[in-house]
Every structure is written in C-alpha cells, then in structure tokens.
Design an enzyme around this catalytic site. Structure first.
Site, PDB file in Angstrom:
ATOM      1  N   LYS A 188       0.385  -2.020  -0.077  1.00 40.62           N
ATOM      2  CA  LYS A 188       0.204  -0.228  -0.110  1.00 40.62           C
ATOM      3  C   LYS A 188       0.817   1.287   0.130  1.00 40.62           C
ATOM      4  CE  LYS A 188      -3.886  -2.889  -0.081  1.00 40.62           C
ATOM      5  NZ  LYS A 188      -4.429  -3.200   0.901  1.00 40.62           N
TER       6      LYS A 188
HETATM    7  C1  LIG Z   1      -5.203  -4.419   1.682  1.00 40.41           C
HETATM    8  C2  LIG Z   1      -6.849  -3.959   1.698  1.00 40.41           C
HETATM    9  C3  LIG Z   1      -7.697  -4.862   2.649  1.00 40.41           C
HETATM   10  C4  LIG Z   1      -6.961  -5.356   3.542  1.00 40.41           C
HETATM   11  O1  LIG Z   1      -6.140  -4.947   4.393  1.00 40.41           O
HETATM   12  P1  LIG Z   1      -4.990  -4.828   5.397  1.00 40.41           P
HETATM   13  O2  LIG Z   1      -4.403  -4.024   5.762  1.00 40.41           O
HETATM   14  O3  LIG Z   1      -4.033  -6.524   4.786  1.00 40.41           O
HETATM   15  O4  LIG Z   1      -6.058  -5.953   6.117  1.00 40.41           O
HETATM   16  C5  LIG Z   1      -9.252  -4.520   2.572  1.00 40.41           C
HETATM   17  N1  LIG Z   1      -9.666  -3.677   1.962  1.00 40.41           N
HETATM   18  C6  LIG Z   1      -8.348  -3.319   0.453  1.00 40.41           C
HETATM   19  C7  LIG Z   1      -9.345  -2.642  -0.472  1.00 40.41           C
HETATM   20  C8  LIG Z   1      -7.711  -3.443  -0.230  1.00 40.41           C
HETATM   21  O5  LIG Z   1      -6.578  -3.492  -0.382  1.00 40.41           O
END
Ligand SMILES: *Cc1c(COP(=O)(O)O)cnc(C)c1O
Length: 380
Positions: A188
């Site tokens: 991210k």
């Molecule tokens: C990555 C992601 C999540 C989950 O994030 P985590 O921190 O890995 O639990 C949820 N929603 C979206 C749209 C994502 O891209």
C-alpha cells in the site's frame, strides 16, 4: 522480477524502529497514540484508532456501528474480500452494488436503483463500504446524500487511498462518512509491515473501536459499569479482540507518514509517464478525475482480447503484473449466499480484461521502460 508494488524503507525508518526497540515499550506504549494523532492530523479527522490490519479496522468499525445478525452490509464486488468479510464477521448479510464502468468505483446510480428496490422490500443496508479503488476517490458526496435519504452509515475503505484528495480535501477526514479505514500492508502507500487505522470525527465511535481492539476492556473508571475496586481494576464491557498494533510498527508508520505526499507525487509522475508511453497501444488506461487527487495505489489497464495470454507473457518476461480484483461475489465462499457469475456484469466485464502494471515510488524510469516494452511486445 519487477514487482507490482514494493515498500521503501529508509535509514530514518530503521532509526525510528530501533529507538522503540531500545525503549521500555514494544507495545501499548507512547508510539501508538503519537502515530494515531499524526494520521488524524494529516487527514483532518478528530480521532485515529490504529490496529494490526485494515481487516481488523473494518471489523471493529462495523461493530462500533452496531452491525449484527439481521442487518445488511453492502459494498462493491471490485475490491479485496476483506471489505465484504467484515459484515460476515458480525453475523450480517452481505450484498454488492455494481461498479461504474468508467471509474471502476461503486456506481452511485446503481446504488440509488438498488436502494429504491430495497426500501420497497424493507431490506435496506445498515452499512455501506465504498472503496477508493486504485486510490481514485469515489463519489462521496452522491453516496453520502443517499446515506442521508435511506439512513445507512458509511465506512470508507481507503486501503488504497492515503494521500488522496476529494475536492482538495484529504481522504480520511470523514466529512462524508462515519469512519475511514486505511491499510499499511507493504504494497500500500505507506507501511507498518501489517497494520491498519480507522479515522472518525465521533468520539464515541473512537472510544468503542479502541475498546474493541483490546478485548472489550476499559481501565477508565468513567467507562466502567460498576465502581472500580482499586487501581489495578479493569472491566470487560463487551466481547473484543486483540487487534493491537505494536509500538514498533507505529514508529515505522509515523516515519513513513513523513513521505506520504512525496510517494503520491512520485506515483503520479510515474503514472503520467505510463499515460504518455502507452497512449498508442490498444489499451484502456486508468480513469482519473481532475477534480480529485488519486493516491495511485494501482495502475490498472484494460487489455483487449486474451488477458490471460498477455498476463502470462508479462510474467514470463519478469514483469510482476497482478489482477485487481476478482469480483468478490464470484468467490467460492460466496456461492453459499446464492451469488453467481452474471450478478454484477460491470465488475465482471472489468475484471475479465484487467491487469495492474507495476507501480511503486522507488520504481526507476528504466524499469518502467522495460514494463512498457514488454507490454507492447505481448500485445503485438
Ligand atoms: C489491502 C486491502 C484490505 C486489507 O488490508 P489488510 O491491512 O491487509 O488487512 C482491505 N481492503 C482493500 C480494498 C485492500 O486493498
């Protein structure tokens, strides 16, 4: 292999983490509230509650809004499964709203139509979870207006979108929602390893999420149901979890946050370079609305013809392409609710031709040129 996403860890990040390792607190210490305040300030929200993942943040956000059995949560099929699973964790039923074929975000028009039908049958959602897909802000004003009219609450899944702006204002300020959730997974925009955070302007929601992340326990006499028996005393008020983030992670996140605007700017420069370099290929390039600022977590293209063949050729050439997203309603574990292929045709049509090209802040122009050359060769 050029990955589709990759974190950057600097000497400053390492110094911030080692300072915590040398301190008295590895968890439940001062780095966590500092990080929460820093994110809240960055977004222009009143409160931040940091947890061990965005998935956990989505779960406690739903619980704080009293989602439970008999309720409905709606989201988009063009997302990671976590945006829908949070409803199921609470015993609620989950349904989907198809995407806009131009923006790939939840379609306010499809939402309005579905709400009208749901109102007639008394099955309105309690919570809507719109996603800022690829970092591109969704139509928050239109969604919030429908929320007012039909009485549902809004949790923005901004896992892709820290650093993004909606009409010049930071995503996460919760002007149009009850709660906004960020992910700090390494692919991210900024990372804590694993980690997530919920922002809100409602002090009661913030307090409830903070309690739910730590077993449903309070140590604050003001929050107790009966008088404290002594200074050691704590009370479990409701069933919670251990969703805590560590001080080690919070320090990493705070250090990363210093570079969030720089990261988004670098992503934008690279995306603009993709836009120019790919303009003559038979592709559909990702939508961006100039009224907003995408955080550009992803650069999703639509390829003509056999997506699988193009994908395989790129992977064979060492290009770590990916696909976002397999529509959630087509997952085997969602068949039990009666969902099937064809239910959300826009999301399915988008998925059928989708490839996410590598995009990350430390990507070099030479790496990007290689991606574009291999893509051109694969399409030829
Ligand atoms: C990555 C992601 C999540 C989950 O994030 P985590 O921190 O890995 O639990 C949820 N929603 C979206 C749209 C994502 O891209």
């Amino acid at each position: 292999m050029i990955p589709y996403g990759r974190q950057e860890i600097t000497a400053a990040d390492i110094a911030a983490v080692t300072a915590v390792l040398d301190s008295d607190f590895l968890t439940q210490g001062p780095a966590i509230p500092r990080f929460e305040q820093a994110i809240a300030d960055y977004c222009g929200a009143a409160h931040g509650v940091a947890v061990n993942s965005a998935t956990s943040a989505l779960h406690i956000a739903c619980l704080a809004l009293d989602l439970g059995p008999g309720d409905w949560l709606w989201t988009t099929p063009n997302t990671f499964v976590a945006s829908a699973n949070c409803g199921r964790y609470c015993g609620a039923a989950v349904d989907f709203v198809d995407i806009d074929p131009d923006t790939y975000n939840l379609s306010p028009r499809a939402l309005a139509a579905k709400l009208e039908v749901a109102a007639a049958s008394g099955r309105l959602p309690k919570i809507l979870v719109p996603i800022h897909f690829a970092g591109q802000p969704c139509d928050l004003e239109a969604i919030a207006a429908l929320g007012q009219r039909y009485g549902f609450r809004i949790i923005e899944d901004a896992s892709h979108a820290i650093g993004g702006r909606y009409r010049g204002e930071a995503i996460g300020n919760c002007r149009y929602s009850d709660i906004t959730v960020f992910s700090f997974h390494p692919v991210k925009i900024i990372t804590t390893g694993e980690g997530g955070l919920a922002t809100t302007n409602d002090p009661a929601l913030a307090e409830r999420m903070a309690r739910l992340r730590s077993h449903g326990i309070t140590r604050d006499p003001a929050g107790m149901r009966r008088a404290a028996e002594g200074p050691w005393y704590y009370q479990q008020i409701e069933l919670g979890f251990n969703y805590r983030i560590t001080d080690i992670q919070a320090a990493l996140g705070q250090s990363q946050l210093q570079r969030v605007d720089d990261y988004v700017a670098r992503r934008q420069r690279l995306a603009a370079r993709y836009d120019r370099g790919l303009a003559d290929l038979p592709l559909r390039l990702p939508y961006r609305d100039p009224a907003h600022q995408s955080a550009l977590h992803l650069y999703p293209i639509q390829v003509p013809g056999d997506r699988g063949r193009v994908f395989a050729a790129l992977r064979a050439a060492g290009i770590g392409v990916n696909v976002h997203y397999i529509p959630v309603h087509t997952q085997p574990d969602y068949a039990r609710f009666g969902f099937k292929h064809g239910d959300f045709p826009q999301a399915e049509a988008y998925y059928a031709n989708a490839i996410s090209l590598p995009l990350f802040p430390t990507m070099t122009e030479a790496e990007q040129d290689r991606v574009m050359a291999e893509l051109a060769a694969a399409l030829a």
